[in-house]
Design a protein around this motif. Structure first.
Motif, short mmCIF file in Angstrom:
data_model
loop_
_atom_site.label_atom_id
_atom_site.label_comp_id
_atom_site.label_asym_id
_atom_site.label_seq_id
_atom_site.Cartn_x
_atom_site.Cartn_y
_atom_site.Cartn_z
N ASP A 50 17.69 -25.30 -26.30
CA ASP A 50 17.48 -24.04 -26.52
C ASP A 50 17.68 -23.45 -25.20
OD1 ASP A 50 14.93 -22.10 -27.90
OD2 ASP A 50 16.04 -21.55 -26.27
N VAL A 51 18.86 -22.63 -25.19
CA VAL A 51 19.42 -22.07 -23.93
C VAL A 51 18.39 -21.00 -23.36
CG1 VAL A 51 20.36 -19.85 -25.00
CG2 VAL A 51 21.42 -21.27 -23.04
N ASN A 52 17.32 -20.52 -24.02
CA ASN A 52 16.50 -19.37 -23.56
C ASN A 52 15.58 -20.33 -22.81
OD1 ASN A 52 17.69 -17.36 -24.93
ND2 ASN A 52 17.04 -18.31 -27.02
N ALA A 53 15.01 -21.51 -23.16
CA ALA A 53 14.02 -22.09 -22.53
C ALA A 53 14.64 -22.52 -21.38
CB ALA A 53 13.50 -23.04 -23.42
N SER A 55 17.23 -21.28 -19.54
CA SER A 55 17.42 -20.36 -18.92
C SER A 55 16.16 -19.96 -18.03
CB SER A 55 17.89 -18.86 -19.68
OG SER A 55 19.09 -19.16 -19.87
N LEU A 56 15.05 -19.83 -18.83
CA LEU A 56 13.86 -19.33 -17.85
C LEU A 56 13.52 -20.45 -16.95
CD1 LEU A 56 11.10 -18.00 -17.82
CD2 LEU A 56 10.27 -19.38 -19.54
N SER A 61 21.21 -17.61 -16.51
CA SER A 61 21.22 -17.11 -18.12
C SER A 61 22.46 -17.58 -18.75
CB SER A 61 21.53 -15.41 -18.24
OG SER A 61 22.71 -15.11 -17.40
N SER A 119 16.85 -7.88 -15.12
CA SER A 119 16.30 -8.69 -16.36
C SER A 119 17.05 -9.79 -16.37
CB SER A 119 16.61 -7.73 -17.55
OG SER A 119 17.88 -7.69 -17.78
N ARG A 120 17.68 -10.33 -15.43
CA ARG A 120 18.25 -11.60 -15.42
C ARG A 120 18.97 -11.80 -16.74
NH1 ARG A 120 14.01 -14.41 -12.78
NH2 ARG A 120 14.40 -14.72 -10.61
N ARG A 121 19.93 -10.99 -17.03
CA ARG A 121 20.70 -11.03 -18.40
C ARG A 121 22.01 -11.79 -18.00
NH1 ARG A 121 20.31 -9.64 -24.05
NH2 ARG A 121 19.86 -11.89 -23.80
N ASN B 52 15.08 -13.70 -20.16
CA ASN B 52 15.34 -14.94 -20.84
C ASN B 52 13.44 -15.70 -21.04
OD1 ASN B 52 17.97 -15.49 -20.00
ND2 ASN B 52 17.16 -15.20 -17.89
N ALA B 53 12.47 -15.10 -20.33
CA ALA B 53 11.31 -15.36 -20.83
C ALA B 53 10.87 -14.76 -21.98
CB ALA B 53 10.36 -14.92 -19.41
N SER B 55 12.88 -14.03 -24.30
CA SER B 55 13.81 -14.70 -25.29
C SER B 55 12.84 -16.09 -25.73
CB SER B 55 14.97 -14.87 -25.03
OG SER B 55 15.74 -13.84 -24.63
N LEU B 56 12.38 -16.73 -24.76
CA LEU B 56 11.90 -17.93 -25.20
C LEU B 56 10.39 -17.60 -25.89
CD1 LEU B 56 11.38 -21.09 -24.60
CD2 LEU B 56 10.15 -20.50 -22.76
N ARG B 60 14.14 -15.02 -29.79
CA ARG B 60 15.15 -14.26 -29.97
C ARG B 60 15.89 -14.16 -28.80
NH1 ARG B 60 13.94 -8.99 -33.00
NH2 ARG B 60 12.67 -9.83 -34.85
N SER B 61 17.30 -14.02 -28.62
CA SER B 61 18.10 -14.02 -27.72
C SER B 61 18.45 -12.73 -27.38
CB SER B 61 19.31 -14.81 -28.00
OG SER B 61 20.09 -14.28 -28.84
#
Lengths: 357, 357
Positions: A50-53, A55-56, A61, A119-121, B52-53, B55-56, B60-61
């Motif tokens: 999971d790229v979001n996890a 990323s966190l 990102s 927002s670290r996008r 990112n947080a 999203s996790l 949702r991305s």
DNA sequence: ACCGTTAAGTTAAACGTTTAACTTTCTGAT
DNA sequence: ATCAGAAAGTTAAACGTTTAACTTAACGGT
């Protein structure tokens, strides 16, 4: 079917989640046999982290932002799609993706960038065709975000960029026209204040100088970047008395060249045979005009690759080596009928040839 | 300066982080006075939630994926940049961004999509110009990911799309040519097997039928989507005996029209005055050709907005209302000189007018 | 005055990874 | 045979949010 996570893979392979992570990122030694088992389990389950996890955790990102200024109507951005495509590819090869966001109105432009960064996008930003002083650059320099521009601005501003050497390109164009026997060469340049415009004009002056001719003010006409003004500019320049009227026109963009060719037709002159014309950009369709347009092609794919390279270096927290920080590439002269005195060949016949030395 | 997080805002406003979150997402009642304080603190610190947080947590991305097939060289995708721009805007207004990824080689195409979905990189996918059976659609249908296509495929496949009604458009073009006194109208169509090609051809047949004429097989020539084939197709069709040679050509794309116009010149015929020509796409430059090209313009911005709307509905987990699930929009006929018998006006003179009824 | 109900805040548990720190197992030099 | 040190594996603590569940305060009806 619920999404498969790292736990599932761990269970499947009979190891802990840490081991799975180590294998998949190969960030630590793992016994080959275990590694095998993990990989096998992961592929069987079709696992992708999971790229979001991720990323966190890593505070990245894995996204590169790219914005471009919206195109005035009727001004195509001949290379935009190509550029995005190449950049997307280059990014992908490095585990990154491309975030394309339209530049909003000037008013809240900075605000959007702020949001994007804060927002670290995105991990880094590619700045599209900059050629004048740009508030975005000033802003991005103050905050701490990697960015690279396609195009330089003024020499005082110091930031990483990749650019195409318009000066050399236009000079080449002039030389080519001269070699074809066009002895009086005019230019449709951009208004003052544009960096790349100034460069291309300089290339023209270089070429004229090399021909051993004096520069004639009347042969330099400044117009904006659209066909309409190209038309008018050419009308103006070609209305000079016959004995000092140019026999060829260098245009700082294909769009201007299109207008100029129309003007020539309007005056009963045939582009190519009567008056040589060269453009800049090699936009799609340049080869389909009547006559096909000789022009300078920018090495977009190289530009894209280099930009992404620089950006990745910055994102890794390293410095870009001095010799790679500001790169100037040479455009390629693509010779077509508009700069040749030979009678008009119809462009689309399958026998037609192009030469790009 | 370290990144400012929700804790900082909470401390600044003297509340807990939960309250900050509630205020910023206004997802729960908060005393106006508190809310005020939080917002004030957030703006003062320039806080933006780490996406990112978020999203996790929310799984949702906030990213929409868009891929398009790489352009064969010399085939510009006339509307790509416009489309991306509009989509980016539409997405942004809904708190989303656009992830532009190049379609990889057919081989690992599916794999890339798999990865994109399985790693939760995107919440939804926009499929670019589909007009033939597409493995991506089959795949995306089986897994559970929201997607909307720009363009339909075959009627059997049932998925959400937005399309432009080529049939109505081409019919309009035929009617227009007829009204200008062109009585023998041919068509340069695409090869069989293309959905939109078939549609546009049908529009031609509709128009001919309406004119009360029989359909002549010789007036229907099929060519691929590039200027070269447009040239050859037109040569073929125009080499019919003078008494049954068409006096006008409808082309299923501007690119083909460009080739066709070149062929006409080659044969000593003037597009517009001698032979009417209509294209499809209104690509940039269509108005700069000689003569400017009459063509059908697709309402790209509408398409983009609708697609994003549908996608958002799906992402929210709702059903798209039946009447909005498959939307067909009408293109606009843009009349320029290539379909008028009047003598050639030069395109770029500032007096020129366009009509788009 | 009391209590039930609602409103306003807070605490703490997720979300799915990565990775530092720890434990166990293996290796080979003495 | 012993033991130090490296290698392989595990545990658990982040990362920065959202949000369910809980606490406290406020309110009004009898």
């Amino acid at each position: 079917m619920a999404k498969v996570g790292i736990r599932d893979v761990a269970k499947e392979a009979g190891v802990s989640i840490a081991t799975v992570s180590y294998v998949l990122n190969n960030s630590r030694n793992v016994r080959p046999q275990t590694r095998e088992r993990v990989i096998e389990a992961a592929t069987r389950l079709g696992y992708h982290a999971d790229v979001n996890a991720r990323s966190l955790q890593s505070r990245r990102s894995y996204l590169l932002g790219y914005s471009w200024r919206p195109l005035p109507v009727n001004v195509s951005s001949p290379i935009l799609d190509q550029f995005i495509h190449c950049m997307g590819m280059a990014a992908y090869q490095r585990g990154y993706h491309l975030l394309a966001f339209p530049t909003p109105s000037d008013k809240d432009e900075i605000q959007v960038y702020q949001e994007l960064v804060s927002s670290r996008r995105v991990d880094g930003i590619v700045l599209g065709a900059t050629n004048t002083i740009d508030p975005r650059i000033t802003y991005l320099s103050t905050i701490d975000i990697p960015f690279v521009a396609f195009g330089q601005t003024s020499p005082e501003e110091d930031f990483p960029w990749v650019d195409v050497d318009g000066r050399k390109g236009v000079r080449q164009a002039v030389e080519h026209l001269a070699s074809q026997g066009f002895d009086r060469i005019g230019i449709l340049a951009w208004p003052e204040g544009s960096r790349s415009g100034q460069e291309r004009l300089q290339g023209y002056l270089d070429g004229i100088y090399e021909m051993g001719q004096p520069v004639r003010e009347e042969w330099i006409v400044r117009v904006n970047h659209n066909a309409e003004e190209g038309f008018q500019g050419a009308m103006r320049i070609m209305s000079l008395p016959a004995d000092i009227r140019p026999t060829a026109l260098v245009c700082v963009s294909d769009l201007i060249a299109v207008g100029a060719m129309n003007a020539l037709y309007h005056l009963g002159l045939r582009p190519g045979q009567d008056v040589g014309v060269v453009g800049f950009d090699d936009m799609p369709l340049a080869d389909l005009l009547v006559p096909p347009l000789t022009t300078l092609r920018q090495p977009i794919d190289q530009v894209a690759t280099l930009i992404v390279d620089q950006l990745m270096t910055l994102i890794e927290g390293e410095e870009i080596p001095a010799e790679k920080r500001q790169i100037s590439l040479e455009p390629t002269l693509v010779v077509r009928a508009s700069s040749l005195k030979q009678p008009l060949q119809f462009p689309i016949s399958s026998t037609q040839k192009e030469t790009a030395p």
